[in-house]
Design a protein around this motif. Structure first.
Motif, PDB file in Angstrom:
ATOM      1  N   ASN A  39       0.776  -1.292   0.031  1.00 15.06           N
ATOM      2  CA  ASN A  39      -0.135  -0.042   0.087  1.00 15.06           C
ATOM      3  C   ASN A  39       0.810   1.270   0.130  1.00 15.06           C
ATOM      4  N   LEU A  40       1.097   1.792  -1.158  1.00 11.41           N
ATOM      5  CA  LEU A  40       2.289   2.750  -1.450  1.00 11.41           C
ATOM      6  C   LEU A  40       1.521   4.200  -1.146  1.00 11.41           C
ATOM      7  N   PRO A  41       2.283   5.233  -0.993  1.00 20.23           N
ATOM      8  CA  PRO A  41       1.714   6.758  -0.860  1.00 20.23           C
ATOM      9  C   PRO A  41       1.059   6.879  -2.044  1.00 20.23           C
ATOM     10  N   ASN A  42       0.142   7.942  -1.978  1.00 18.61           N
ATOM     11  CA  ASN A  42      -0.777   8.494  -3.206  1.00 18.61           C
ATOM     12  C   ASN A  42      -1.450   7.542  -3.976  1.00 18.61           C
ATOM     13  N   ASN A  43      -2.099   6.745  -2.997  1.00 14.79           N
ATOM     14  CA  ASN A  43      -3.062   5.485  -3.370  1.00 14.79           C
ATOM     15  C   ASN A  43      -2.481   4.759  -4.656  1.00 14.79           C
ATOM     16  N   GLU A  44      -1.060   4.561  -4.665  1.00 16.29           N
ATOM     17  CA  GLU A  44      -0.484   3.372  -5.691  1.00 16.29           C
ATOM     18  C   GLU A  44      -0.483   2.018  -4.809  1.00 16.29           C
ATOM     19  N   PHE A  45      -0.618   1.060  -5.710  1.00 18.04           N
ATOM     20  CA  PHE A  45      -0.793  -0.326  -5.096  1.00 18.04           C
ATOM     21  C   PHE A  45       0.338  -1.216  -5.847  1.00 18.04           C
ATOM     22  N   TRP A  46       1.166  -2.222  -5.583  1.00 29.22           N
ATOM     23  CA  TRP A  46       1.715  -3.003  -5.976  1.00 29.22           C
ATOM     24  C   TRP A  46       1.267  -4.327  -5.560  1.00 29.22           C
ATOM     25  N   GLN A  47       0.756  -5.216  -6.464  1.00 24.28           N
ATOM     26  CA  GLN A  47       0.420  -6.404  -6.132  1.00 24.28           C
ATOM     27  C   GLN A  47       1.136  -7.526  -6.717  1.00 24.28           C
ATOM     28  N   MET A  48       1.501  -8.807  -6.074  1.00 22.73           N
ATOM     29  CA  MET A  48       2.125 -10.008  -6.621  1.00 22.73           C
ATOM     30  C   MET A  48       1.689 -11.024  -6.212  1.00 22.73           C
ATOM     31  N   GLY A  49       1.810 -12.026  -6.969  1.00 23.07           N
ATOM     32  CA  GLY A  49       1.391 -13.606  -6.598  1.00 23.07           C
ATOM     33  C   GLY A  49       2.820 -14.324  -6.831  1.00 23.07           C
ATOM     34  N   ASN A  50       3.389 -14.686  -5.676  1.00 20.84           N
ATOM     35  CA  ASN A  50       4.975 -15.171  -6.080  1.00 20.84           C
ATOM     36  C   ASN A  50       4.516 -17.050  -5.528  1.00 20.84           C
ATOM     37  N   ILE A  51       5.288 -17.701  -6.093  1.00 24.60           N
ATOM     38  CA  ILE A  51       5.218 -19.197  -5.745  1.00 24.60           C
ATOM     39  C   ILE A  51       6.723 -19.955  -5.322  1.00 24.60           C
ATOM     40  N   SER A  52       6.573 -20.859  -4.632  1.00 26.28           N
ATOM     41  CA  SER A  52       7.609 -21.380  -4.359  1.00 26.28           C
ATOM     42  C   SER A  52       8.458 -22.298  -5.175  1.00 26.28           C
ATOM     43  N   ALA A  53       8.346 -21.955  -6.439  1.00 26.30           N
ATOM     44  CA  ALA A  53       9.258 -22.676  -7.548  1.00 26.30           C
ATOM     45  C   ALA A  53       9.941 -21.650  -8.344  1.00 26.30           C
ATOM     46  N   PRO A  54      11.019 -21.849  -9.074  1.00 26.66           N
ATOM     47  CA  PRO A  54      11.289 -20.745  -9.933  1.00 26.66           C
ATOM     48  C   PRO A  54      10.572 -20.800 -11.323  1.00 26.66           C
ATOM     49  N   VAL A  55       9.857 -21.743 -11.292  1.00 28.09           N
ATOM     50  CA  VAL A  55       9.204 -21.921 -12.753  1.00 28.09           C
ATOM     51  C   VAL A  55       7.687 -22.202 -12.591  1.00 28.09           C
ATOM     52  N   PHE A  56       7.160 -21.606 -13.623  1.00 28.14           N
ATOM     53  CA  PHE A  56       5.388 -22.171 -13.604  1.00 28.14           C
ATOM     54  C   PHE A  56       5.115 -23.276 -14.220  1.00 28.14           C
ATOM     55  N   GLY A  57       3.799 -24.005 -14.254  1.00 27.76           N
ATOM     56  CA  GLY A  57       3.821 -25.166 -14.882  1.00 27.76           C
ATOM     57  C   GLY A  57       3.320 -25.106 -16.173  1.00 27.76           C
ATOM     58  N   SER A  58       3.222 -23.899 -17.143  1.00 24.56           N
ATOM     59  CA  SER A  58       3.027 -23.639 -18.252  1.00 24.56           C
ATOM     60  C   SER A  58       3.538 -22.308 -19.028  1.00 24.56           C
ATOM     61  N   ALA A  59       3.879 -22.531 -20.035  1.00 19.67           N
ATOM     62  CA  ALA A  59       4.670 -21.025 -20.698  1.00 19.67           C
ATOM     63  C   ALA A  59       3.729 -20.156 -21.055  1.00 19.67           C
ATOM     64  N   THR A  60       2.272 -20.748 -21.615  1.00 20.75           N
ATOM     65  CA  THR A  60       1.494 -19.649 -22.235  1.00 20.75           C
ATOM     66  C   THR A  60       0.176 -19.736 -21.703  1.00 20.75           C
ATOM     67  N   PRO A  61      -1.128 -19.066 -21.834  1.00 19.72           N
ATOM     68  CA  PRO A  61      -2.253 -19.336 -21.377  1.00 19.72           C
ATOM     69  C   PRO A  61      -2.770 -20.420 -22.247  1.00 19.72           C
ATOM     70  N   GLU A  62      -2.332 -20.852 -23.416  1.00 18.63           N
ATOM     71  CA  GLU A  62      -3.096 -21.778 -24.220  1.00 18.63           C
ATOM     72  C   GLU A  62      -2.743 -22.919 -23.895  1.00 18.63           C
ATOM     73  N   GLN A  63      -1.199 -23.118 -23.163  1.00 16.44           N
ATOM     74  CA  GLN A  63      -0.740 -24.227 -22.734  1.00 16.44           C
ATOM     75  C   GLN A  63      -1.276 -24.591 -21.494  1.00 16.44           C
ATOM     76  N   LEU A  64      -1.460 -23.723 -20.451  1.00 15.60           N
ATOM     77  CA  LEU A  64      -2.203 -23.907 -19.223  1.00 15.60           C
ATOM     78  C   LEU A  64      -3.482 -24.491 -19.545  1.00 15.60           C
ATOM     79  N   PHE A  65      -4.284 -24.287 -20.423  1.00 20.22           N
ATOM     80  CA  PHE A  65      -5.700 -24.395 -20.654  1.00 20.22           C
ATOM     81  C   PHE A  65      -5.551 -25.590 -21.157  1.00 20.22           C
ATOM     82  N   GLY A  66      -4.562 -26.040 -21.951  1.00 25.12           N
ATOM     83  CA  GLY A  66      -4.860 -27.389 -22.506  1.00 25.12           C
ATOM     84  C   GLY A  66      -4.174 -28.501 -21.551  1.00 25.12           C
ATOM     85  N   ARG A  67      -3.284 -28.022 -20.782  1.00 27.49           N
ATOM     86  CA  ARG A  67      -2.892 -28.810 -19.526  1.00 27.49           C
ATOM     87  C   ARG A  67      -3.917 -29.207 -18.605  1.00 27.49           C
TER      88      ARG A  67
END
Ligand code: HEM
Length: 309
Positions: free
Chosen positions: A85-113
């Motif tokens: 919650n930054l000054p002047n009503n700025e926000f910084w949001q993140m969703g971080n995971i416990s691996a250095p890689v995600f389980g798919s490279a593109t939205p199409e690949q995630l959907f297919g998986r």
């Protein structure tokens, strides 16, 4: 791209629909924290996140997946979601995971998986032949599972690394830009459980364990940035930066309180990683851009149902 409503529907069809819960990262707990930026952070970004003043942060820790009863003591994903919650009503949001890689490279690949691992209505389980055929044609979807299988169970939400997995750019007051990938690393080091200890902890130890750590002031993370070099891949969340890239510490995040189960400031918000302050930007990764709409749809559904966690 698959449209975002179909994407969220596919999450529900594959992983189950649990009313009031996030369609991913369902089992979680709200916390609050404080971030203090370092001089190195200030050097690379003009964002007020790095002013050196304490910034209040809404924190959410969770276990991966759609099941709000997912076990804490298995070799699976943990998540660290943040809203600065930054000054002047700025926000910084993140969703971080416990691996250095995600389980798919593109939205199409995630959907297919997700489609390939949807349970069959009669057997109630996924068809292994379909799962295998998709993975054979899309080997990147196996990288994350291999990583988790190779690591012991984390001893605490506060004792594991959390990667942003996407590339991000930082611009300073002189308009100089650096690109990199970030990782939150526990100040007291990574701590894990032996397979035997994990078994004896049972499936629900992480929330109370976190409360104890926070009470003893031992739940802090260094916010580290690995700096990319020319030619490094920045637009693919299944490709980490090469080993040995220069790493700088942008600041320290300290977790200061943990909410009671099913309550707290994270309950009725989502953590959209495209919400960044001035001085920070996302790499041109289609996967990053594709996160905003499904997160909003999942938020809409769970609020309508009555937010539970
Ligand atoms: C197109 C790709 C993706 C889709 C469709 C997707 C979908 C979702 C959805 C629907 C939620 C629940 C949102 C809510 O109800 O607030 C969620 C949560 C989450 N996702 Fe993704 N996701 C995608 C990519 C990623 C990637 C690449 C990462 C890796 C960092 C990631 C990490 C997370 C985390 C950490 C949470 C939990 C956040 C929280 O505690 O609220 N997701 N995702």
């Amino acid at each position: 791209d698959p449209d975002p409503i179909s994407m969220v529907n596919q999450f529900e069809m594959t992983a189950g629909k649990f009313e009031g819960f996030r369609r991913s990262g369902a089992k979680g707990v709200c916390a609050t924290g404080e971030f203090v930026g370092s001089p190195e952070g200030k050097n690379i970004s003009s964002s007020s996140a790095f002013s050196g003043n304490a910034i209040p942060v809404i924190v959410r820790f969770s276990v991966g997946g759609a099941n709000p009863k997912a076990a804490d003591n298995t070799k699976t994903q943990r998540n660290l979601a943040l809203q600065f919650n930054l000054p002047n009503n700025e926000f910084w949001q993140m969703g971080n995971i416990s691996a250095p890689v995600f389980g798919s490279a593109t939205p199409e690949q995630l959907f297919g998986r997700l489609q390939s691992s949807q349970p069959d209505p009669t057997t109630k389980t996924a068809d292994p032949a379909k799962v295998k055929a998709f993975a054979d044609a899309n080997p990147a979807v196996l990288l994350q599972g291999k990583y988790f299988a190779s690591k012991p169970v984390p001893a605490s939400y506060a004792s594991t690394n959390y990667w942003g997995v996407h590339g991000f750019g930082f611009t300073n007051a002189n308009n100089e830009k650096v690109w990199g990938k970030w990782v939150f690393e526990p100040v007291d080091g990574v701590q894990t459980l032996s397979d035997e200890d994990a078994k004896s902890k049972g499936p629900n130890f992480l929330f109370d364990e976190l409360r104890q750590r926070v009470a003893s002031g031992k739940a802090s993370f260094n916010f580290n940035l690995e700096i990319a070099q020319a030619g490094d891949v920045l637009d693919n969340a299944t490709v980490p930066l090469p080993e040995g890239r220069k790493k700088i510490t942008l600041g320290v995040l300290k977790v200061v309180s943990v909410s009671a189960d099913g309550t707290g400031p994270c309950l009725s918000i989502t953590f959209d990683p495209n919400i960044m302050p001035k001085g920070v930007e996302g790499a041109p990764d289609p996967m990053l851009r594709a996160r905003t709409a499904p997160y909003a749809i999942s938020l809409g559904r769970r609020i309508t149902e009555g937010s539970k966690q």
